[in-house]
Design a protein around this motif. Structure first.
Motif, mmCIF file in Angstrom:
data_model
loop_
_atom_site.group_PDB
_atom_site.id
_atom_site.type_symbol
_atom_site.label_atom_id
_atom_site.label_comp_id
_atom_site.label_asym_id
_atom_site.label_seq_id
_atom_site.Cartn_x
_atom_site.Cartn_y
_atom_site.Cartn_z
ATOM 1 N N UNK A 149 0.808 -1.215 0.000
ATOM 2 C CA UNK A 149 0.000 0.000 0.000
ATOM 3 C C UNK A 149 0.844 1.269 0.000
ATOM 4 N N UNK A 150 2.176 1.117 -0.017
ATOM 5 C CA UNK A 150 3.067 2.274 0.058
ATOM 6 C C UNK A 150 3.662 2.595 -1.309
ATOM 7 N N UNK A 151 3.438 3.811 -1.785
ATOM 8 C CA UNK A 151 4.029 4.237 -3.056
ATOM 9 C C UNK A 151 5.548 4.284 -2.958
ATOM 10 N N UNK A 152 6.061 4.645 -1.801
ATOM 11 C CA UNK A 152 7.511 4.656 -1.592
ATOM 12 C C UNK A 152 8.086 3.251 -1.721
ATOM 13 N N UNK A 153 7.385 2.251 -1.199
ATOM 14 C CA UNK A 153 7.861 0.869 -1.303
ATOM 15 C C UNK A 153 7.932 0.420 -2.753
ATOM 16 N N UNK A 154 6.916 0.779 -3.522
ATOM 17 C CA UNK A 154 6.944 0.403 -4.939
ATOM 18 C C UNK A 154 8.085 1.111 -5.664
ATOM 19 N N UNK A 155 8.302 2.370 -5.347
ATOM 20 C CA UNK A 155 9.421 3.103 -5.955
ATOM 21 C C UNK A 155 10.746 2.445 -5.594
ATOM 22 N N UNK A 156 10.889 2.053 -4.319
ATOM 23 C CA UNK A 156 12.117 1.394 -3.883
ATOM 24 C C UNK A 156 12.289 0.041 -4.554
#
Length: 715
Positions: A403-410
């Protein structure tokens, strides 16, 4: 379901050009319910034709494509009494086969190609098609020779009785997978009544030959050369087994076939895979078109060479000891120059590297875009802290949240970075592979990783690739005891060649090359004003010079490998270089598309067709879309391309455009910094090049008209 039905036969095909003829044939697939979208299928066929015309010698055309719009493997036959130009140099085509295969049905597609090419070599088959009076008669003739239920590779196949037609055309470059089609069970004796070859010291002795054929597209010439060699060998009283390294996968020649062979013939336009298998055999090495047109001469040369080796054992022993795994042994085609081979080696490395560039680069670009949305302007820098080895929340394997956009970016950043980590090792490894075949892979990849780790960049990869290839080829050519020969490929060659190459680079070459790369990077980072304009013009001009050739690929490799260190504010110059490279590579196809639209009468009908397709190819950063124009008019097109591309590259660099994606063209505009300047610079270069092309062609057409010609006045 059968490949061909009476409804898929057009006995009175009439059309103004090959495109219209293909459409007429494709429409029969709509009637038989084998296509869901005829326009999509025609687009796929046209894209294939733009790579290389599918006309063959002897009045034959074989347009073909895999397509998602096709539901069943299908053949359509058309007979054009007046002939239709299909790109063959010996004249128009009268017998046309349209091959349609489902996108996921390559197996059936690839079974058809060699069988159809083999059948078309038989004059009796062509004559029967020309004489057929009904659609059902054509279907019966085709089904007798081309079907999907025949045994596949490795099964003895009949030899066509007709001599092969002369061929003048040649294939264009494009990578293909190998296949095999040969006489595995052929007897050692020559067929009764076969003509015996006159050789030095051989008399009427029957020999067994082996051969490898390949062409860039891996379809027509690959199989026609194989069939021509089989026919020529049989007529000369010899046997031959042919391995066709075409587009249908490969079943290599067996070890026993090679061991009992008296000589080998390479008729190829691609590097022969696993060439070391043939070490120590007398070798005839030529281009594939000679395999089609001059097969009897090649067989005679192979037999003569075998006789000379048999009469002089010392010559054979010396040649075996000096076996050249990359270039072959014995009688090598003098037309293949050293410069051409170096280009082939370099392009092999680049071609294997590009998929890693595309996958890694686009993932990293998407990562930065998502990071900026999630974390603001500093997101592109902060996301670089994530890895698989970091502590705490920066270890993406431990902290990923769907659910985290930052996680997907990482996640995108870590995967893209992993792909980018292979760029230099793959470049190095496959340059070595092109030179030394399989023995070059281990020293090339290992030494390439060392070069990357030392910071030597793509220059280090080029150095280790060439060194590893030549060292592996040298070690593989050693004459060793029979007991050691079996472990040479898996132990001795990789061990020694890796030790020599990596050791030489670490102790002697690595530091100077690393210093050179550091100096180059520092110089680039310090560029501004006029020097940045000069760099952009140079890179743009290189991209427009040979349109996908080695100069173009050097500039592209320079840009993409620079992305591996991009990620902070201090290396923004690398992102500007990538933007200049991409913009420069888009100019030529777009400019030629514009020129054919503005002044269509200056171009032929095929060029106007190519111009319509070039809009999409140029917008997608596919420089090769301009190749058909450059092939027809190299001086005017290349000169104007260099000027237009150089202008665009300079403007992009001066405008401070940045780009993190290594490919995509206009489709990655959202990933650019200052994308409006990118569009402006591209438009300027396209207009300039189109104007120069039109001016040069107009002057050329006027010069070609005699004085007083009304067309000259009208022009």
């Amino acid at each position: 379901m059968p490949l061909i039905t009476p409804s898929q036969v057009v006995l009175d095909l009439s059309a103004p050009d090959s495109h219209a003829a293909t459409r007429r044939l494709a429409e029969t697939l709509v009637e038989s319910g084998r296509t869901t979208d005829v326009e999509a299928f025609l687009d796929d066929v046209r894209a294939r034709e733009e790579v290389m015309a599918t006309g063959l010698p002897g009045g034959i055309g074989i347009p073909h494509a895999r397509s998602a719009a096709i539901t069943e493997p299908s053949l359509v036959f058309g007979r054009a009494t007046r002939g239709i130009d299909w790109g063959a140099k010996d004249g128009p085509a009268t017998l046309i086969f349209l091959i349609a295969a489902p996108e996921g049905g390559g197996e059936a597609h690839m079974q058809v190609l060699p069988k159809l090419a083999k059948a078309l070599m038989d004059q009796s088959f062509r004559s029967a098609l020309e004489a057929a009076t009904t659609e059902a008669e054509v279907v019966a003739l085709v089904e007798e020779r081309v079907s999907l239920d025949e045994p596949k590779q490795g099964t003895p196949q009949p030899v066509a009785s007709a001599a092969p037609p002369a061929v003048e055309s040649s294939e264009s470059t494009q990578s293909s997978e190998p296949t095999h089609s040969g006489d595995e069970g052929a007897a050692d004796e020559a067929s009764a009544g076969g003509a015996s070859a006159t050789t030095a010291g051989e008399g009427s002795h029957s020999l067994h030959l082996v051969a490898v054929t390949s062409c860039p597209t891996g379809i027509a010439h690959t199989y026609m050369a194989a069939e021509a060699l089989r026919t020529a060998a049989e007529e000369a009283g010899h046997t031959i087994t042919v391995e066709t390294q075409g587009s249908a996968g490969s079943t290599p020649l067996s070890r026993s076939e090679i061991q009992r062979a008296d000589a080998v013939i390479f008729a190829h336009d691609l590097e022969v895979k696993d060439k070391g298998r043939f070490a120590g055999l007398p070798t005839v090495d030529v281009g594939v078109k000679k395999g089609v047109s001059d097969a009897p001469e090649l067989v005679e040369r192979a037999v003569t060479l075998a006789g000379q080796w048999a009469a002089d054992p010392q010559r054979a022993a010396a040649a075996a000891a000096a076996t050249d795994l990359a270039d072959g042994t014995g009688d090598e085609d003098p037309e293949v120059s050293t410069a051409t081979r170096v280009r082939q080696w370099l392009m092999t490395g680049v071609s294997y590297m590009i998929p890693f560039v595309a996958a890694g680069g686009i993932l990293i670009a998407l990562s930065f875009m998502l990071a900026q949305i999630a974390m603001g302007e500093q997101g592109a820098i902060e996301i670089t802290q994530y890895s698989l080895t970091a502590e705490g929340d920066f270890n993406i394997a431990n902290s990923f949240s769907p659910l985290s956009l930052t996680s997907w970016a990482a996640l995108f950043f870590v995967i893209g970075g992993a792909a980018f980590g292979f760029l230099v090792p793959i470049l190095s490894g496959y340059i070595a592979y092109a030179i030394a075949d399989r023995p070059g892979l281990v020293p090339g990849i290992v030494s390439g990783w060392i070069a990357s780790t030392m910071g030597a960049g793509f220059l280090g990869g080029l150095a280790t690739g060439f060194i590893a290839g030549f060292v592996a080829r040298w070690v593989a050519g050693w004459k060793v005891h029979a007991g050691v020969r079996g472990v040479m490929p898996v132990v001795v060659i990789p061990l020694l060649s890796t030790l020599i190459t990596a050791g030489l680079f670490i102790t002697a070459l690595g530091r100077p090359i690393t210093w050179l790369m550091d100096s180059l990077t520092a110089g680039l980072e310090g560029m501004g004003g006029g020097s940045a304009l000069l760099l952009g013009a140079l890179l743009g001009g290189m991209m427009g010079f040979d349109l996908g050739g080695p100069v173009n690929k050097v500039a592209y490799t320079f840009g993409t490998t620079g992305l591996t260190v991009a990620g902070t504010a201090t290396d923004a110059i690398q992102l500007k270089i990538m933007a200049a490279v991409m913009a420069g590579g888009m100019v030529a196809p777009l400019a030629l598309a514009l020129a054919t639209t503005v002044r269509p009468r200056l171009f032929s009908e095929p060029e106007r067709e190519n111009g319509r397709a070039a809009w999409l190819l140029g917008a997608s950063f596919i420089s090769e879309g301009a190749i058909p124009f450059a092939a027809a008019d190299p001086v005017r097109v290349m000169a104007s391309s260099v000027v237009g591309s150089a202008i665009t590259g300079a403007l992009v660099m001066a405008g401070g455009v940045t780009l993190r994606a290594p490919h995509g063209g206009v489709w990655v505009l959202p990933l650019m910094g200052n994308f409006l300047m990118f569009v402006v610079a591209l438009a300027v270069g396209v207009v300039v090049m189109a104007a120069i092309v039109i001016a040069l062609k107009t002057m050329g057409s006027r010069a070609a008209q005699p004085e007083g010609d009304p067309q000259r006045v009208a022009a």
